[in-house]
Design a protein around this motif. Structure first.
Motif, PDB file in Angstrom:
ATOM      1  N   GLU A  15      -6.538  18.124  -4.880  1.00 57.28           N
ATOM      2  CA  GLU A  15      -6.161  17.549  -6.162  1.00 57.28           C
ATOM      3  C   GLU A  15      -6.392  16.039  -6.219  1.00 57.28           C
ATOM      4  OE1 GLU A  15      -4.730  18.981  -9.211  1.00 57.28           O
ATOM      5  OE2 GLU A  15      -5.877  20.591  -8.287  1.00 57.28           O
ATOM      6  N   LEU A  16      -6.448  15.385  -5.062  1.00 52.29           N
ATOM      7  CA  LEU A  16      -6.652  13.938  -5.024  1.00 52.29           C
ATOM      8  C   LEU A  16      -8.123  13.557  -4.948  1.00 52.29           C
ATOM      9  CD1 LEU A  16      -3.739  12.809  -2.668  1.00 52.29           C
ATOM     10  CD2 LEU A  16      -3.750  13.068  -5.162  1.00 52.29           C
TER      11      LEU A  16
ATOM     12  N   VAL B 254       0.865  -1.186   0.000  1.00 51.04           N
ATOM     13  CA  VAL B 254       0.000   0.000   0.000  1.00 51.04           C
ATOM     14  C   VAL B 254       0.898   1.232   0.000  1.00 51.04           C
ATOM     15  CG1 VAL B 254      -1.770   1.308   1.233  1.00 51.04           C
ATOM     16  CG2 VAL B 254      -1.820  -1.199   1.267  1.00 51.04           C
ATOM     17  N   CYS B 255       0.530   2.217  -0.814  1.00 49.23           N
ATOM     18  CA  CYS B 255       1.279   3.471  -0.854  1.00 49.23           C
ATOM     19  C   CYS B 255       0.484   4.559  -0.150  1.00 49.23           C
ATOM     20  CB  CYS B 255       1.543   3.897  -2.299  1.00 49.23           C
ATOM     21  SG  CYS B 255       2.566   2.735  -3.231  1.00 49.23           S
ATOM     22  N   VAL B 256       1.181   5.447   0.546  1.00 48.71           N
ATOM     23  CA  VAL B 256       0.485   6.461   1.335  1.00 48.71           C
ATOM     24  C   VAL B 256       1.004   7.859   0.995  1.00 48.71           C
ATOM     25  CG1 VAL B 256      -0.046   4.910   3.234  1.00 48.71           C
ATOM     26  CG2 VAL B 256       2.114   6.200   3.265  1.00 48.71           C
TER      27      VAL B 256
ATOM     28  N   VAL C 177      -7.902   6.764  -5.610  1.00 49.85           N
ATOM     29  CA  VAL C 177      -7.211   7.146  -4.379  1.00 49.85           C
ATOM     30  C   VAL C 177      -8.252   7.200  -3.264  1.00 49.85           C
ATOM     31  CG1 VAL C 177      -5.893   8.943  -3.204  1.00 49.85           C
ATOM     32  CG2 VAL C 177      -5.480   8.478  -5.636  1.00 49.85           C
ATOM     33  N   VAL C 178      -7.979   6.536  -2.157  1.00 50.60           N
ATOM     34  CA  VAL C 178      -8.891   6.547  -1.018  1.00 50.60           C
ATOM     35  C   VAL C 178      -8.506   7.711  -0.100  1.00 50.60           C
ATOM     36  CG1 VAL C 178      -9.751   5.283   0.982  1.00 50.60           C
ATOM     37  CG2 VAL C 178      -9.212   4.068  -1.153  1.00 50.60           C
TER      38      VAL C 178
ATOM     39  N   PRO D 253      -2.483   0.445  -4.579  1.00 52.75           N
ATOM     40  CA  PRO D 253      -3.534   1.199  -3.893  1.00 52.75           C
ATOM     41  C   PRO D 253      -2.908   2.395  -3.166  1.00 52.75           C
ATOM     42  CG  PRO D 253      -3.040  -0.821  -2.702  1.00 52.75           C
ATOM     43  CD  PRO D 253      -2.277  -0.895  -3.993  1.00 52.75           C
ATOM     44  N   VAL D 254      -3.641   3.512  -3.157  1.00 50.06           N
ATOM     45  CA  VAL D 254      -3.117   4.752  -2.560  1.00 50.06           C
ATOM     46  C   VAL D 254      -4.104   5.259  -1.516  1.00 50.06           C
ATOM     47  CG1 VAL D 254      -2.311   7.103  -3.012  1.00 50.06           C
ATOM     48  CG2 VAL D 254      -1.990   5.322  -4.765  1.00 50.06           C
TER      49      VAL D 254
END
Length: 732
Positions: free
Chosen positions: A398-399, A362-364, A406-407, A390-391
Motif C-alpha cells: 500500500e505504500l 523523521v517518521c518511520v 514515502v521512501v 518525511p516517512v
C-alpha cells in the motif's frame, strides 16, 4: 491497521443450553424455542417487549451514563437524544473500544454523527448476567449506555457468559437471547426502526444478521488471520460475512481482492487522516522534545507482533546521536534491552499526538513483512504526511503507490541510509508541502463522502414522493406517517402539494425534515398539482402517491429496485385492495386507519415474493417512474382537470416512448379509493368521468376499454383464516 487489545476472557462454570433447568421461578424468560436461530439473511428479532426506558436529565454531565427508568417513554426523548435528520441510525460493531486508540472506526462514526445520524458504538466485551431467567427489565437495568459526544453513545451489551469479540464466539442460546434483548432495549428506548450496521469483526455476524430493517456493511480493514488473538471459530465466520453483507468496504487492494472472490458488493475505501488535527503545528511541543538537540526518529502506533524490533535495535546501536521516540501500547518488546536514547512513551491521548509528531524529524513504519502487514494500509502514514514529515517504511504494497512521498527500504542498511538522507533534506519546505498537500486529499471526510456516495447509488437512491392533497386531512396525515414509519432512505423527499384545501391541511406544518409543503390558493386539479411537485423534485426516481393510501414495510424499495435493475422498465405500480384494474387483489385484509394487517401482509409477501407482471396500464393511486421517463414524456396532461383518465393517457405516452410498464406483485399499498373525487356529488362525478373519457378518446382516436379485472392467487379462498391455513402449502 487496527491493533486489537489482548483480553483474557473468563468463563463462569455455566450449564449448557440443553441442561438449563425447566422448573419455573419467580422470574421467567422467553422459552428457548422463542430464541431465534441463525438460518437466513436478516432474520427478524423476537417481537418487541414493553421497555422501561432510559432517561438522561438535562442537567446530567456529558459523560454520565444514560439510565433506564419506567416513567420516560421513547416518544418523550429529550432533545439531545432524538433522531437525527435521517430515518436511519448507525450501529457500530467494532474491533476496538471507543477510548482505545482513535482510528478508522471512531473517525467514521464522527462523520456520521456530524452529518446528522445517531451512532451507537458497542464495547468489544459484554456484561455477563449470571441468571438463566433474566427478564427484559433485568437486561435494561444492566445495559451501560454513555454519551461521548452529541449523537454518539457507547453501549455495553448484556450476555449470559462474559464475551470478548476476539476470543469468544456467540454460541450459547442465552448469550444470543440476552444480546438480542439488549439491542431491542436500545431500539425501543431511542425509537430506532431502521439500521445501518457497520461490522468490524466476524464475531458480531452471529448477532447482526438477526436484526430487522438492517443494511449491513462489513468494514474489512485487516487480515484477521494475521492476528494471534482472534479465535479460529471467529475466523471461520468471515467468509459468510463477506458473502452476505450488503456491502464490504476494504481498506487495501489486497483485502479488496480477497473480498471480491466472495462478493461483487465491494468498495475500496482506504484509510486517511484527520488533516487539520495533524497539519496544524501545536502551540508547544511535548515537554521531552522541547529542549532536545538530537534528531528525533519517531513512531506512533501499536508495538506488537508486526513491529520489527530488531530493526530498531540495529538503528539505535549504530546511532546513539539519534533519539528514538516510540508512542503506543507495547505488546512485544522488552524495553530493558534498549539504550536510554530509545524512549517508550506508551499510549497517548489522541489530542496529544500532534505535540509529538511535530517534534519528529523523521517518521518511520518499521513493519515486518507478513500476511497481516502486506494487507494493511497504515493510518499513521497519512498522519505523518499531514504534518509534512518525511516517512521511511519497509516494503508494504500500500505504500509503494506513494512513491516520492514515502521512501521504501528493503534492508536495514537501506533504512538507515534513507533516514540519513531525510535528515539532510528536512529543511526542504517544498518537499514538506508536497507531503501535506497529498494528505489534504486523503481525509476522513473525503472517505466518508465516498462511502455515502456509494451507499446513495447502491442502496439509498434519491427518491421524490409527490402527493397532491385536497382536504381529507386525516387521510393525508395517515399517509405521511406511514411513509416515514417505513422509511430508511436518507435521500428521500416527500412533497405535498396542497391543492387549495379548506380543512386542517391548510395549516398543517408536518414534523419531518424530509417533508416539503407547497400551498396553492385554489384547486388546480390532480394533474397540475402533481406536475408542480415533479418540477420541484430532485429525485432520480419519482413516486406519485394518492393521499388516501397507507404504505407498508419495504414498499418503496420494492418499487424502485425493478426500475434500477431493468433498463426497459419505465414505470411500475403495486397491488392494492382498491384500484380499477388488475392491480387489485380480490382478497386483502387492510383498513383505512392502519393499512395492511401485519399477518396478512407477511403471508401475502410469502405468496407473491419476486413476482412481476407486465401490463399496459397502471393506476395512479401509486406509481413509480424513473426521472428520465418524466423528462422524456413530460408532465401529466392538465386538460383532464380535477382528475380521471390522466393516468390512462400517461401510460400510453410512456409506452409510446419505448418504455415498459409492470405490476410489482409483492408490493401492497392500501388505498381507500378516490377519497378526493368521492367528495363530488354522484351526478358531477359521472359527468366528469364522461367528459374526460370523451377527451381521452378524441386525443388518441380510439375507443376506451374498461381495464381487465383482477387475477388473484387469493381469489379461491373465502376468508383470511383459510388463506393463512393454506398459504403454507403453496409456493409461487
Amino acid at each position: 491497521m487496527v491493533k486489537k487489545r489482548r483480553m483474557q476472557g473468563h468463563k463462569k462454570n455455566k450449564p449448557a443450553a440443553s441442561a438449563l433447568p425447566r422448573t419455573p421461578k419467580t422470574k421467567t424468560r422467553l422459552k428457548e424455542s422463542a430464541i431465534p436461530r441463525v438460518k437466513k439473511r436478516k432474520e427478524l428479532v423476537p417481537e418487541a417487549i414493553s421497555l422501561p426506558s432510559m432517561s438522561l436529565p438535562t442537567d446530567t454531565p456529558r459523560l454520565e451514563s444514560v439510565h433506564f427508568d419506567t416513567n420516560n417513554r421513547a416518544m418523550d426523548l429529550p432533545h439531545h437524544e432524538k433522531a437525527g435528520k435521517y430515518p436511519l441510525d448507525v450501529f457500530r460493531f467494532p474491533i476496538i473500544d471507543w477510548h482505545y486508540r482513535f482510528q478508522r472506526p471512531q473517525q467514521f462514526c464522527l462523520k456520521f454523527a456530524n452529518d446528522g445520524y445517531r451512532v451507537f458504538y458497542f464495547h468489544v466485551d459484554t456484561k455477563a448476567i449470571d441468571d438463566t431467567y433474566a427478564t427484559f427489565e433485568d437486561i435494561c437495568r444492566n445495559i451501560e449506555v454513555i454519551p461521548v459526544q452529541e449523537r454518539i453513545w457507547t453501549v455495553r451489551l448484556c450476555s449470559y457468559n462474559p464475551l470478548n469479540a476476539y476470543r469468544s464466539t456467540i454460541q450459547h442460546e442465552l448469550d444470543i437471547h440476552y444480546l438480542l434483548m439488549s439491542l431491542e432495549a436500545i431500539k425501543q428506548r431511542f425509537a430506532i426502526t431502521n439500521l445501518l450496521s457497520i461490522v468490524d469483526l466476524p464475531f458480531w455476524s452471529t448477532l447482526v444478521f438477526r436484526l430487522a430493517n438492517n443494511t449491513i456493511i462489513y468494514d474489512c480493514m485487516d487480515e484477521h488471520h494475521g492476528f494471534n488473538n482472534v479465535s479460529a471459530d471467529n475466523l471461520a465466520l468471515e467468509e459468510p460475512l463477506l458473502k452476505q453483507a450488503d456491502l464490504v468496504i476494504a481498506s487495501s487492494e489486497q483485502l479488496l481482492s480477497k473480498a471480491s472472490e466472495m462478493t461483487s458488493n465491494v468498495l475500496l475505501l482506504r484509510n486517511a487522516a484527520d488533516f487539520e488535527h495533524f497539519n496544524k503545528p501545536p502551540e508547544l511541543l511535548a515537554p521531552q522534545l522541547r529542549e532536545n538537540q538530537k534528531p528525533v526518529i519517531g513512531y506512533h502506533g501499536a508495538i506488537a507482533q508486526w513491529f520489527d524490533s530488531e530493526l530498531i535495535s540495529f538503528l539505535a546501536s549504530r546511532h546513539p546521536d539519534w533519539e528514538f521516540v516510540l508512542i503506543g501500547h507495547n505488546y512485544s518488546l522488552d524495553q530493558r534491552q534498549y539504550d536510554d536514547h530509545v524512549h517508550f512513551v506508551g499510549e497517548l491521548p489522541y489530542s496529544e499526538l500532534p505535540s509529538y509528531l511535530h517534534g519528529f524529524d523523521v517518521c518511520v513504519i518499521p513493519f515486518l513483512l507478513n500476511p497481516l502487514t502486506l494487507a494493511t494500509n497504515p493510518v499513521k502514514v497519512y498522519e505523518y504526511l499531514a504534518a509534512g514529515k518525511p516517512v521511511i517504511a519497509t516494503r508494504l504494497p500500500e505504500l509503494e503507490a506513494m512513491d516520492g512521498l514515502v521512501v521504501i527500504a528493503d534492508t536495514y542498511l537501506q533504512f538507515e541510509e534513507a533516514i540519513q538522507m531525510a535528515l539532510e533534506d528536512q529543511s526542504n519546505e517544498k518537499h514538506a508541502l508536497l507531503r501535506s498537500q497529498y494528505a489534504s486529499k486523503h481525509t476522513w471526510l473525503s472517505r466518508y463522502q465516498q462511502l455515502m456516495k456509494h451507499l446513495t447509488t447502491a442502496y439509498f437512491p434519491k427518491v421524490s414522493i409527490v402527493i397532491a392533497a385536497y382536504n381529507n386531512f386525516i387521510f393525508t396525515e395517515r399517509c405521511v406517517e406511514s411513509i416515514f414509519a417505513h422509511n430508511r432512505n436518507p435521500n428521500l423527499e416527500v412533497i405535498i402539494v396542497d391543492n387549495g384545501s379548506s380543512d386542517e391541511t391548510r395549516n398543517w406544518g408536518g414534523s419531518h425534515s424530509q417533508l416539503k409543503l407547497v400551498r396553492l390558493s385554489h384547486n388546480l386539479g390532480y394533474a397540475a398539482a402533481n406536475n408542480l411537485g415533479c418540477r420541484l423534485s430532485v429525485g432520480d426516481y419519482i413516486l406519485l402517491l394518492n393521499n388516501d393510501t397507507i404504505v407498508s414495510e419495504g414498499w418503496m424499495e420494492g418499487l424502485i429496485e425493478p426500475l434500477r435493475n431493468n433498463l426497459e422498465l419505465g414505470m411500475v405500480g403495486p397491488v392494492s385492495n382498491s384500484v380499477g384494474n388488475d392491480q387489485m387483489l380480490e382478497f386483502a385484509v387492510s383498513n383505512d386507519v392502519h393499512g395492511a394487517e401485519p399477518a396478512f401482509l407477511n403471508k401475502f409477501k410469502q405468496l407473491y415474493k419476486g413476482r412481476r407482471r407486465m401490463t399496459d396500464n397502471l393506476g395512479f393511486f401509486c406509481v413509480a417512474m424513473k426521472r428520465e421517463v418524466y423528462e422524456a414524456v413530460g408532465g401529466l396532461d392538465e386538460n383532464f382537470g380535477i382528475g380521471m383518465f390522466e393516468d390512462d393517457d400517461y401510460c400510453l405516452r410512456v409506452r409510446n416512448s419505448g418504455y415498459q410498464l409492470a405490476i410489482i406483485e409483492d408490493v401492497f399499498v392500501h388505498h381507500s379509493g378516490s377519497a378526493t373525487l368521492r367528495q363530488l356529488p354522484n351526478t358531477q362525478y359521472q359527468s366528469l368521468f364522461d367528459q374526460n373519457k370523451r377527451l381521452f378518446e378524441s386525443k388518441w382516436n380510439m375507443r376506451w376499454k374498461p381495464h381487465p379485472r383482477p387475477i388473484s392467487a387469493l381469489a379461491e379462498w373465502d376468508s383470511f383464516q383459510e388463506v393463512s391455513a393454506t398459504l403454507g402449502k403453496h409456493r409461487v
